[in-house]
Design a protein around this motif. Structure first.
Motif, PDB file in Angstrom:
ATOM      1  N   VAL A   4    -103.805 -29.729 -84.522  1.00  0.00           N
ATOM      2  CA  VAL A   4    -103.732 -31.350 -84.405  1.00  0.00           C
ATOM      3  C   VAL A   4    -102.936 -32.143 -85.111  1.00  0.00           C
ATOM      4  O   VAL A   4    -101.641 -32.958 -85.116  1.00  0.00           O
ATOM      5  N   SER A   5    -103.403 -32.022 -86.337  1.00  0.00           N
ATOM      6  CA  SER A   5    -102.536 -32.387 -87.645  1.00  0.00           C
ATOM      7  C   SER A   5    -100.836 -32.122 -87.925  1.00  0.00           C
ATOM      8  O   SER A   5    -100.914 -32.460 -88.353  1.00  0.00           O
ATOM      9  N   LYS A   6    -100.682 -31.362 -87.043  1.00  0.00           N
ATOM     10  CA  LYS A   6     -99.330 -31.174 -86.968  1.00  0.00           C
ATOM     11  C   LYS A   6     -98.163 -31.006 -86.178  1.00  0.00           C
ATOM     12  O   LYS A   6     -97.107 -31.082 -86.315  1.00  0.00           O
ATOM     13  N   HIS A   7     -98.855 -31.991 -85.311  1.00  0.00           N
ATOM     14  CA  HIS A   7     -98.409 -32.379 -84.176  1.00  0.00           C
ATOM     15  C   HIS A   7     -97.502 -33.930 -84.590  1.00  0.00           C
ATOM     16  O   HIS A   7     -97.487 -34.423 -85.407  1.00  0.00           O
ATOM     17  N   GLU A   8     -96.186 -33.502 -83.882  1.00  0.00           N
ATOM     18  CA  GLU A   8     -94.292 -34.167 -83.717  1.00  0.00           C
ATOM     19  C   GLU A   8     -95.329 -35.761 -83.630  1.00  0.00           C
ATOM     20  O   GLU A   8     -94.715 -37.072 -84.864  1.00  0.00           O
ATOM     21  N   LEU A   9     -96.257 -35.816 -83.070  1.00  0.00           N
ATOM     22  CA  LEU A   9     -96.611 -37.517 -83.088  1.00  0.00           C
ATOM     23  C   LEU A   9     -97.363 -37.794 -83.968  1.00  0.00           C
ATOM     24  O   LEU A   9     -97.775 -38.816 -83.938  1.00  0.00           O
ATOM     25  N   VAL A  10     -98.692 -37.752 -84.697  1.00  0.00           N
ATOM     26  CA  VAL A  10     -99.739 -37.601 -85.481  1.00  0.00           C
ATOM     27  C   VAL A  10     -98.598 -37.746 -86.445  1.00  0.00           C
ATOM     28  O   VAL A  10     -98.019 -37.114 -87.358  1.00  0.00           O
ATOM     29  N   PRO A  11     -99.118 -39.056 -87.208  1.00  0.00           N
ATOM     30  CA  PRO A  11     -98.035 -39.748 -88.820  1.00  0.00           C
ATOM     31  C   PRO A  11     -99.111 -38.847 -89.528  1.00  0.00           C
ATOM     32  O   PRO A  11    -100.047 -38.548 -89.734  1.00  0.00           O
ATOM     33  N   GLU A  12     -97.938 -38.901 -91.562  1.00  0.00           N
ATOM     34  CA  GLU A  12     -98.139 -38.093 -92.336  1.00  0.00           C
ATOM     35  C   GLU A  12     -99.813 -38.544 -92.696  1.00  0.00           C
ATOM     36  O   GLU A  12     -99.660 -39.534 -92.780  1.00  0.00           O
ATOM     37  N   HIS A  13    -100.379 -38.408 -92.861  1.00  0.00           N
ATOM     38  CA  HIS A  13    -101.447 -38.484 -93.583  1.00  0.00           C
ATOM     39  C   HIS A  13    -101.952 -37.965 -94.769  1.00  0.00           C
ATOM     40  O   HIS A  13    -101.919 -36.853 -94.986  1.00  0.00           O
ATOM     41  N   THR A  14    -102.281 -39.138 -95.967  1.00  0.00           N
ATOM     42  CA  THR A  14    -101.792 -38.075 -97.316  1.00  0.00           C
ATOM     43  C   THR A  14    -103.305 -39.108 -98.248  1.00  0.00           C
ATOM     44  O   THR A  14    -103.254 -40.382 -98.157  1.00  0.00           O
ATOM     45  N   ASP A  53    -113.141 -41.114 -99.392  1.00  0.00           N
ATOM     46  CA  ASP A  53    -111.221 -41.399 -99.909  1.00  0.00           C
ATOM     47  C   ASP A  53    -111.013 -42.048 -98.942  1.00  0.00           C
ATOM     48  O   ASP A  53    -111.387 -42.573 -98.052  1.00  0.00           O
ATOM     49  N   VAL A  54    -109.430 -42.736-100.080  1.00  0.00           N
ATOM     50  CA  VAL A  54    -108.394 -43.406 -98.780  1.00  0.00           C
ATOM     51  C   VAL A  54    -107.443 -42.463 -98.450  1.00  0.00           C
ATOM     52  O   VAL A  54    -106.898 -41.751 -99.437  1.00  0.00           O
ATOM     53  N   VAL A  55    -107.245 -42.730 -97.459  1.00  0.00           N
ATOM     54  CA  VAL A  55    -106.109 -42.345 -96.845  1.00  0.00           C
ATOM     55  C   VAL A  55    -104.208 -42.871 -96.692  1.00  0.00           C
ATOM     56  O   VAL A  55    -105.586 -43.427 -96.492  1.00  0.00           O
ATOM     57  N   LYS A  56    -103.243 -42.319 -97.541  1.00  0.00           N
ATOM     58  CA  LYS A  56    -102.184 -43.413 -96.623  1.00  0.00           C
ATOM     59  C   LYS A  56    -101.478 -42.487 -95.693  1.00  0.00           C
ATOM     60  O   LYS A  56    -101.519 -41.600 -95.367  1.00  0.00           O
ATOM     61  N   ILE A  57    -101.721 -43.618 -94.763  1.00  0.00           N
ATOM     62  CA  ILE A  57    -101.098 -42.978 -93.763  1.00  0.00           C
ATOM     63  C   ILE A  57     -99.384 -43.681 -93.288  1.00  0.00           C
ATOM     64  O   ILE A  57     -99.169 -44.576 -93.303  1.00  0.00           O
ATOM     65  N   VAL A  58     -98.113 -42.381 -92.591  1.00  0.00           N
ATOM     66  CA  VAL A  58     -97.057 -43.155 -93.134  1.00  0.00           C
ATOM     67  C   VAL A  58     -96.769 -43.051 -91.708  1.00  0.00           C
ATOM     68  O   VAL A  58     -96.891 -41.688 -90.725  1.00  0.00           O
ATOM     69  N   ARG A  59     -95.937 -44.364 -90.782  1.00  0.00           N
ATOM     70  CA  ARG A  59     -95.666 -44.438 -89.826  1.00  0.00           C
ATOM     71  C   ARG A  59     -95.020 -44.487 -89.772  1.00  0.00           C
ATOM     72  O   ARG A  59     -93.848 -45.263 -89.844  1.00  0.00           O
ATOM     73  N   ASP A  60     -93.712 -43.873 -88.379  1.00  0.00           N
ATOM     74  CA  ASP A  60     -92.485 -44.319 -87.725  1.00  0.00           C
ATOM     75  C   ASP A  60     -92.734 -45.834 -87.348  1.00  0.00           C
ATOM     76  O   ASP A  60     -93.473 -46.177 -86.545  1.00  0.00           O
ATOM     77  N   SER A  61     -91.779 -46.688 -87.681  1.00  0.00           N
ATOM     78  CA  SER A  61     -91.425 -48.041 -87.381  1.00  0.00           C
ATOM     79  C   SER A  61     -90.091 -48.226 -86.884  1.00  0.00           C
ATOM     80  O   SER A  61     -89.438 -47.957 -86.936  1.00  0.00           O
ATOM     81  N   ARG A  62     -90.399 -49.127 -85.836  1.00  0.00           N
ATOM     82  CA  ARG A  62     -89.067 -49.620 -84.811  1.00  0.00           C
ATOM     83  C   ARG A  62     -87.739 -50.258 -86.389  1.00  0.00           C
ATOM     84  O   ARG A  62     -87.294 -51.250 -86.537  1.00  0.00           O
ATOM     85  N   THR A  63     -89.008 -51.358 -86.124  1.00  0.00           N
ATOM     86  CA  THR A  63     -88.419 -52.414 -87.130  1.00  0.00           C
ATOM     87  C   THR A  63     -88.592 -52.964 -88.656  1.00  0.00           C
ATOM     88  O   THR A  63     -87.321 -53.199 -89.545  1.00  0.00           O
ATOM     89  N   THR A  64     -88.918 -51.701 -88.901  1.00  0.00           N
ATOM     90  CA  THR A  64     -89.292 -51.208 -90.698  1.00  0.00           C
ATOM     91  C   THR A  64     -88.343 -49.765 -90.687  1.00  0.00           C
ATOM     92  O   THR A  64     -88.989 -49.715 -92.560  1.00  0.00           O
ATOM     93  N   ASP A  65     -88.140 -49.096 -90.407  1.00  0.00           N
ATOM     94  CA  ASP A  65     -87.961 -47.916 -90.742  1.00  0.00           C
ATOM     95  C   ASP A  65     -89.745 -47.151 -91.131  1.00  0.00           C
ATOM     96  O   ASP A  65     -89.839 -46.103 -90.010  1.00  0.00           O
ATOM     97  N   GLU A  66     -90.643 -46.931 -91.966  1.00  0.00           N
ATOM     98  CA  GLU A  66     -91.483 -45.991 -91.532  1.00  0.00           C
ATOM     99  C   GLU A  66     -92.751 -48.169 -91.868  1.00  0.00           C
ATOM    100  O   GLU A  66     -92.139 -48.193 -92.532  1.00  0.00           O
ATOM    101  N   ALA A  67     -93.806 -47.798 -91.647  1.00  0.00           N
ATOM    102  CA  ALA A  67     -94.807 -48.458 -91.965  1.00  0.00           C
ATOM    103  C   ALA A  67     -96.413 -47.711 -92.084  1.00  0.00           C
ATOM    104  O   ALA A  67     -96.534 -46.229 -92.432  1.00  0.00           O
ATOM    105  N   ILE A  68     -96.334 -47.770 -93.669  1.00  0.00           N
ATOM    106  CA  ILE A  68     -97.890 -47.331 -94.534  1.00  0.00           C
ATOM    107  C   ILE A  68     -99.385 -48.206 -94.320  1.00  0.00           C
ATOM    108  O   ILE A  68     -99.091 -49.883 -94.242  1.00  0.00           O
TER     109      ILE A  68
END
Length: 75
Positions: A4-14, A53-68
């Motif tokens: 699931v983590s490789k699916h195109e709709l799942v945002p990057e989790h680091t 642990d703390v995870v940083k999630i980077v999502r696509d955003s229409r208003t700011t290009d990306e939301a963290i």
């Protein structure tokens, strides 16, 4: 089985390193426990993520290009 983590709709989790985490907490003047939570069983989490642990999630955003956003891993 599908990864699931490789699916195109799942945002990057680091996973955040401890020094990066301290910078984030200082910037927002919060404690680790003030962060929104994400369950350890969430399939999008990296395999090495552990409770606390703390995870940083980077999502696509229409208003700011990306939301963290940041999430604390819980049981």
């Amino acid at each position: 089985m599908v990864d699931v983590s490789k699916h195109e709709l799942v945002p990057e989790h680091t996973l955040l390193e401890e020094d990066e985490l301290e910078e984030v907490l200082a910037e927002y003047d919060i404690d680790r426990t003030d962060l929104p939570k994400i369950k350890r069983t969430d399939p999008a989490l990296p395999d090495e993520a552990e409770v606390g642990d703390v995870v940083k999630i980077v999502r696509d955003s229409r208003t700011t290009d990306e939301a963290i956003v940041y999430r604390l891993v819980v049981e």
